[in-house]
Design a protein around this motif. Structure first.
Motif, PDB file in Angstrom:
ATOM      1  N   THR A  12       0.856  -1.179   0.000  1.00  0.00           N
ATOM      2  CA  THR A  12       0.000   0.000   0.000  1.00  0.00           C
ATOM      3  C   THR A  12       0.890   1.226   0.000  1.00  0.00           C
ATOM      4  O   THR A  12       1.976   1.222   0.589  1.00  0.00           O
ATOM      5  CB  THR A  12      -0.954   0.005   1.216  1.00  0.00           C
ATOM      6  OG1 THR A  12      -1.912   1.052   1.067  1.00  0.00           O
ATOM      7  CG2 THR A  12      -0.207   0.207   2.525  1.00  0.00           C
ATOM      8  N   PHE A  13       0.438   2.287  -0.667  1.00  0.00           N
ATOM      9  CA  PHE A  13       1.239   3.506  -0.775  1.00  0.00           C
ATOM     10  C   PHE A  13       0.297   4.692  -0.945  1.00  0.00           C
ATOM     11  O   PHE A  13      -0.400   4.797  -1.949  1.00  0.00           O
ATOM     12  CB  PHE A  13       2.181   3.399  -1.982  1.00  0.00           C
ATOM     13  CG  PHE A  13       3.206   4.498  -2.116  1.00  0.00           C
ATOM     14  CD1 PHE A  13       3.490   5.384  -1.085  1.00  0.00           C
ATOM     15  CD2 PHE A  13       3.908   4.638  -3.308  1.00  0.00           C
ATOM     16  CE1 PHE A  13       4.447   6.380  -1.226  1.00  0.00           C
ATOM     17  CE2 PHE A  13       4.873   5.621  -3.471  1.00  0.00           C
ATOM     18  CZ  PHE A  13       5.143   6.494  -2.428  1.00  0.00           C
ATOM     19  N   PHE A 265      -7.639 -13.041   2.623  1.00  0.00           N
ATOM     20  CA  PHE A 265      -7.743 -11.620   2.326  1.00  0.00           C
ATOM     21  C   PHE A 265      -6.459 -10.911   2.735  1.00  0.00           C
ATOM     22  O   PHE A 265      -5.606 -11.445   3.447  1.00  0.00           O
ATOM     23  CB  PHE A 265      -8.943 -10.983   3.055  1.00  0.00           C
ATOM     24  CG  PHE A 265      -8.814 -10.929   4.563  1.00  0.00           C
ATOM     25  CD1 PHE A 265      -8.099  -9.911   5.189  1.00  0.00           C
ATOM     26  CD2 PHE A 265      -9.409 -11.895   5.362  1.00  0.00           C
ATOM     27  CE1 PHE A 265      -7.978  -9.858   6.571  1.00  0.00           C
ATOM     28  CE2 PHE A 265      -9.300 -11.853   6.742  1.00  0.00           C
ATOM     29  CZ  PHE A 265      -8.580 -10.830   7.351  1.00  0.00           C
ATOM     30  N   VAL A 266      -6.344  -9.673   2.267  1.00  0.00           N
ATOM     31  CA  VAL A 266      -5.340  -8.752   2.785  1.00  0.00           C
ATOM     32  C   VAL A 266      -6.000  -7.386   2.856  1.00  0.00           C
ATOM     33  O   VAL A 266      -6.653  -6.947   1.912  1.00  0.00           O
ATOM     34  CB  VAL A 266      -4.059  -8.740   1.926  1.00  0.00           C
ATOM     35  CG1 VAL A 266      -4.342  -8.285   0.509  1.00  0.00           C
ATOM     36  CG2 VAL A 266      -2.985  -7.869   2.564  1.00  0.00           C
ATOM     37  N   LEU A 267      -5.888  -6.750   4.005  1.00  0.00           N
ATOM     38  CA  LEU A 267      -6.524  -5.455   4.258  1.00  0.00           C
ATOM     39  C   LEU A 267      -5.451  -4.380   4.108  1.00  0.00           C
ATOM     40  O   LEU A 267      -4.418  -4.426   4.768  1.00  0.00           O
ATOM     41  CB  LEU A 267      -7.131  -5.452   5.659  1.00  0.00           C
ATOM     42  CG  LEU A 267      -8.119  -4.354   6.013  1.00  0.00           C
ATOM     43  CD1 LEU A 267      -9.041  -4.828   7.145  1.00  0.00           C
ATOM     44  CD2 LEU A 267      -7.444  -3.063   6.419  1.00  0.00           C
ATOM     45  N   PRO A 300       5.843  -4.253   9.777  1.00  0.00           N
ATOM     46  CA  PRO A 300       6.895  -3.734   8.903  1.00  0.00           C
ATOM     47  C   PRO A 300       7.593  -2.529   9.528  1.00  0.00           C
ATOM     48  O   PRO A 300       6.967  -1.733  10.251  1.00  0.00           O
ATOM     49  CB  PRO A 300       6.132  -3.337   7.633  1.00  0.00           C
ATOM     50  CG  PRO A 300       4.866  -4.148   7.677  1.00  0.00           C
ATOM     51  CD  PRO A 300       4.522  -4.257   9.125  1.00  0.00           C
ATOM     52  N   SER A 301       8.876  -2.392   9.243  1.00  0.00           N
ATOM     53  CA  SER A 301       9.653  -1.301   9.830  1.00  0.00           C
ATOM     54  C   SER A 301      10.707  -0.842   8.836  1.00  0.00           C
ATOM     55  O   SER A 301      10.871  -1.416   7.755  1.00  0.00           O
ATOM     56  CB  SER A 301      10.306  -1.758  11.133  1.00  0.00           C
ATOM     57  OG  SER A 301      11.213  -2.827  10.893  1.00  0.00           O
ATOM     58  N   SER A 302      11.447   0.201   9.210  1.00  0.00           N
ATOM     59  CA  SER A 302      12.486   0.734   8.332  1.00  0.00           C
ATOM     60  C   SER A 302      13.558   1.428   9.148  1.00  0.00           C
ATOM     61  O   SER A 302      13.306   1.947  10.244  1.00  0.00           O
ATOM     62  CB  SER A 302      11.900   1.729   7.327  1.00  0.00           C
ATOM     63  OG  SER A 302      11.518   2.928   7.974  1.00  0.00           O
ATOM     64  N   ALA A 303      14.756   1.469   8.569  1.00  0.00           N
ATOM     65  CA  ALA A 303      15.861   2.193   9.190  1.00  0.00           C
ATOM     66  C   ALA A 303      15.632   3.693   9.131  1.00  0.00           C
ATOM     67  O   ALA A 303      16.017   4.437  10.041  1.00  0.00           O
ATOM     68  CB  ALA A 303      17.168   1.828   8.494  1.00  0.00           C
ATOM     69  N   GLY A 304      14.999   4.162   8.054  1.00  0.00           N
ATOM     70  CA  GLY A 304      14.757   5.592   7.917  1.00  0.00           C
ATOM     71  C   GLY A 304      13.817   6.134   8.968  1.00  0.00           C
ATOM     72  O   GLY A 304      14.033   7.232   9.510  1.00  0.00           O
ATOM     73  N   ALA A 305      12.752   5.386   9.260  1.00  0.00           N
ATOM     74  CA  ALA A 305      11.822   5.832  10.296  1.00  0.00           C
ATOM     75  C   ALA A 305      12.495   5.853  11.663  1.00  0.00           C
ATOM     76  O   ALA A 305      12.304   6.776  12.454  1.00  0.00           O
ATOM     77  CB  ALA A 305      10.596   4.926  10.310  1.00  0.00           C
ATOM     78  N   VAL A 329      -0.626  -3.160   5.806  1.00  0.00           N
ATOM     79  CA  VAL A 329      -0.861  -4.345   4.979  1.00  0.00           C
ATOM     80  C   VAL A 329      -1.106  -5.475   5.968  1.00  0.00           C
ATOM     81  O   VAL A 329      -0.179  -5.940   6.643  1.00  0.00           O
ATOM     82  CB  VAL A 329       0.337  -4.663   4.071  1.00  0.00           C
ATOM     83  CG1 VAL A 329       0.044  -5.914   3.231  1.00  0.00           C
ATOM     84  CG2 VAL A 329       0.670  -3.481   3.167  1.00  0.00           C
ATOM     85  N   LEU A 330      -2.347  -5.928   6.075  1.00  0.00           N
ATOM     86  CA  LEU A 330      -2.752  -6.858   7.120  1.00  0.00           C
ATOM     87  C   LEU A 330      -3.368  -8.109   6.484  1.00  0.00           C
ATOM     88  O   LEU A 330      -4.472  -8.059   5.940  1.00  0.00           O
ATOM     89  CB  LEU A 330      -3.767  -6.199   8.062  1.00  0.00           C
ATOM     90  CG  LEU A 330      -3.272  -4.929   8.766  1.00  0.00           C
ATOM     91  CD1 LEU A 330      -4.428  -4.236   9.477  1.00  0.00           C
ATOM     92  CD2 LEU A 330      -2.153  -5.258   9.748  1.00  0.00           C
TER      93      LEU A 330
END
Length: 375
Positions: A12-13, A265-267, A300-305, A329-330
Motif C-alpha cells: 500500500t502507498f 484476504f489482505v486489508l 513492517p519497519s524501516s531504518a529511515g523511520a 498491509v494486514l
C-alpha cells in the motif's frame, strides 16, 4: 519434488497523487491537475513515486490519493506508460496488466453546511468526504494478477447511521443539539472515500483485497466529527471480517448483504490511526489488529523511520513522515504464511533516501509491503 510455495508481494502507498500537489502555491486545485502531470514522463514527484514502486516491485499495489478523474482509465494508463514503464536508468520497468478504480465520496456536494460555518459551500468540509473537487484523494488498485471485476463489492453508499452502535448518533454541538441536521444524517455515507472488496486471482487462489482510506481524525473541533468517522470507518472492517452475525447489517452498492468469513484476504490502506500514538479513537484500530481472522503479528519497519525519531520507541514502525504508523498491509490468518515485509524509508545514508527526503519529493507517507506465501 516438493512444490515451491506461491509467493506474492502486496503493498500500500499513499502516493499523494492529488491535484493540490500540481498547482502553484496559493492556487486551488480543480481536478484537472493530475491528468496534465501524467501526460508527460518528466514530473519529478511522479518520477520519484514510480521509482519507489519500481524498486519495491509489488505484485498487488493499492495507491491512496490517486485522484479519480474524468477519465480514470486514461489516468491509470498514463501512469503505467509514462512512469512505471518509461525507460529510467538503473530501474527496471514494471507492468500491471490489471487495475481497479471507482468513484469516491470526496468533493461530492452534500447540499448541507456540514462544518457549521454558516455557508454550505459544496466542497471541502461541506462535501460528503473532504475534497475541493469530486474525486480528490481517490484510490487505485494495480495488480499483476487478474481481478474478478464481476465479484467486486464497493460500499461507498453505505449509510453511516445504518451501522449499529455508530458514533454518529451521539455527535453533538456545544448546545447539545445534533451536529448534523436529520436530513444530512439520513444520507451521510460512512466512507469518506470508499471501502472496497476486490477479489484477485493469484495463480488460481482468490485473494480478497480490502481497501480503504478513512478520514484523518483531526481538522475538526471538540465535537470530534472526523475522529468519530475515522473510528467507524475502521470498525467497519472488524465487523466485515466477523462471521458471527456482526456483519449482517452491511450492504454493498449493488444490494449484496453481509461480510467476509473464512476466506483469504489482505486489508490495505492509509487508515490514519495508530494503536499507540496520534489523535484517533484508538479502540477501532486496536480491535482490528486483534481481530482473530487477521494476522497482525508482523509489523513492517524501516531504518529511515528509526533514524527520523531515534528517541521514540515506536519510530521503526512509522509509515508517515509526521511520525505515526498510519498505513497497513494486514493479511488473513487463513491462507497465508508471512515471509517478510518492510517500509520503503531508507536511512539518510542509504540508497534511495532522496526519494523520500521531503514531502515534495514523493509523499509524506511511505510504501509498506509484505511478502506472503499462499498455503
Amino acid at each position: 519434488m516438493i512444490a515451491e510455495p506461491r509467493t506474492v508481494r502486496i503493498a500500500t502507498f499513499n502516493a499523494s497523487m492529488e491535484g493540490g500537489n500540481y498547482v502553484t502555491e496559493g492556487e486551488a486545485p480543480t481536478g484537472s491537475e493530475l491528468p496534465l502531470a501524467l501526460a508527460s514522463s518528466d514530473h519529478p514527484q511522479l518520477r520519484n513515486v514510480a521509482a519507489i514502486i519500481r524498486r519495491v516491485r509489488p505484485d498487488i499495489l493499492l495507491l491512496n490519493e490517486f485522484d479519480y478523474t474524468a477519465d480514470p482509465a486514461g489516468a491509470i494508463e498514463a501512469f503505467r506508460e509514462n512512469y512505471l514503464a518509461a525507460p529510467r536508468k538503473g530501474l527496471e520497468p514494471i507492468a500491471y496488466a490489471h487495475s481497479f478504480t471507482a468513484p469516491v465520496n470526496t468533493g461530492i456536494d452534500s447540499g448541507f453546511d456540514l462544518d457549521r460555518d454558516g455557508v454550505a459551500s459544496g466542497r471541502g468540509q461541506d462535501a460528503w468526504g473532504y475534497g475541493l473537487y469530486p474525486g480528490q484523494y481517490g484510490m487505485v488498485l494495480l495488480s499483476r494478477h487478474p481481478i474478478d471485476r464481476g465479484a467486486v463489492r464497493t460500499f461507498r453508499n453505505f449509510r453511516w447511521q445504518h451501522m449499529p452502535g455508530n458514533l454518529l448518533e451521539d455527535l453533538r454541538a456545544g448546545d447539545g443539539s445534533p451536529w448534523y441536521p436529520a436530513a444530512a444524517r439520513a444520507r451521510f455515507p460512512l466512507s469518506s472515500k470508499a471501502h472496497w472488496d476486490v477479489p484477485v486471482s493469484v495463480d488460481g487462489a482468490v485473494v480478497h483485497v480490502l481497501a480503504s482510506h478513512p478520514t484523518p481524525p483531526v481538522f475538526d473541533g471538540p465535537e470530534d466529527r472526523n475522529g468519530r468517522r475515522n473510528h467507524d470507518e475502521i470498525r467497519f472492517w472488524s465487523d466485515y471480517l466477523t462471521g458471527d452475525g456482526s456483519a449482517g447489517y452491511i450492504y454493498d452498492d449493488r444490494g449484496g448483504k453481509g461480510g467476509l468469513s473464512g476466506e483469504r484476504f489482505v486489508l490495505l490502506g492509509d487508515l490514519n490511526a495508530s494503536p499507540v500514538e496520534g489523535d484517533s479513537r484508538r479502540s477501532a484500530i486496536t480491535d482490528l489488529l486483534a481481530h482473530p481472522a487477521l494476522d497482525a503479528g508482523f509489523v513492517p519497519s524501516s531504518a529511515g523511520a528509526a533514524a527520523a525519531r531515534p528517541a521514540n520507541p515506536h519510530a521503526p514502525a512509522h509509515t508517515a513522515a509526521w511520525g505515526q504508523r498510519a498505513d497497513y498491509v494486514l493479511p488473513s490468518r487463513a491462507g497465508w504464511t508471512v515471509l517478510d515485509g518492510g517500509v520503503f524509508w531508507p536511512a539518510p545514508e542509504e540508497s534511495g533516501a532522496a526519494l523520500v527526503a521531503t514531502r515534495a519529493a514523493s509523499s509524506d507517507h511511505r510504501l509498506v509491503w509484505l511478502d506472503l506465501a499462499i498455503k
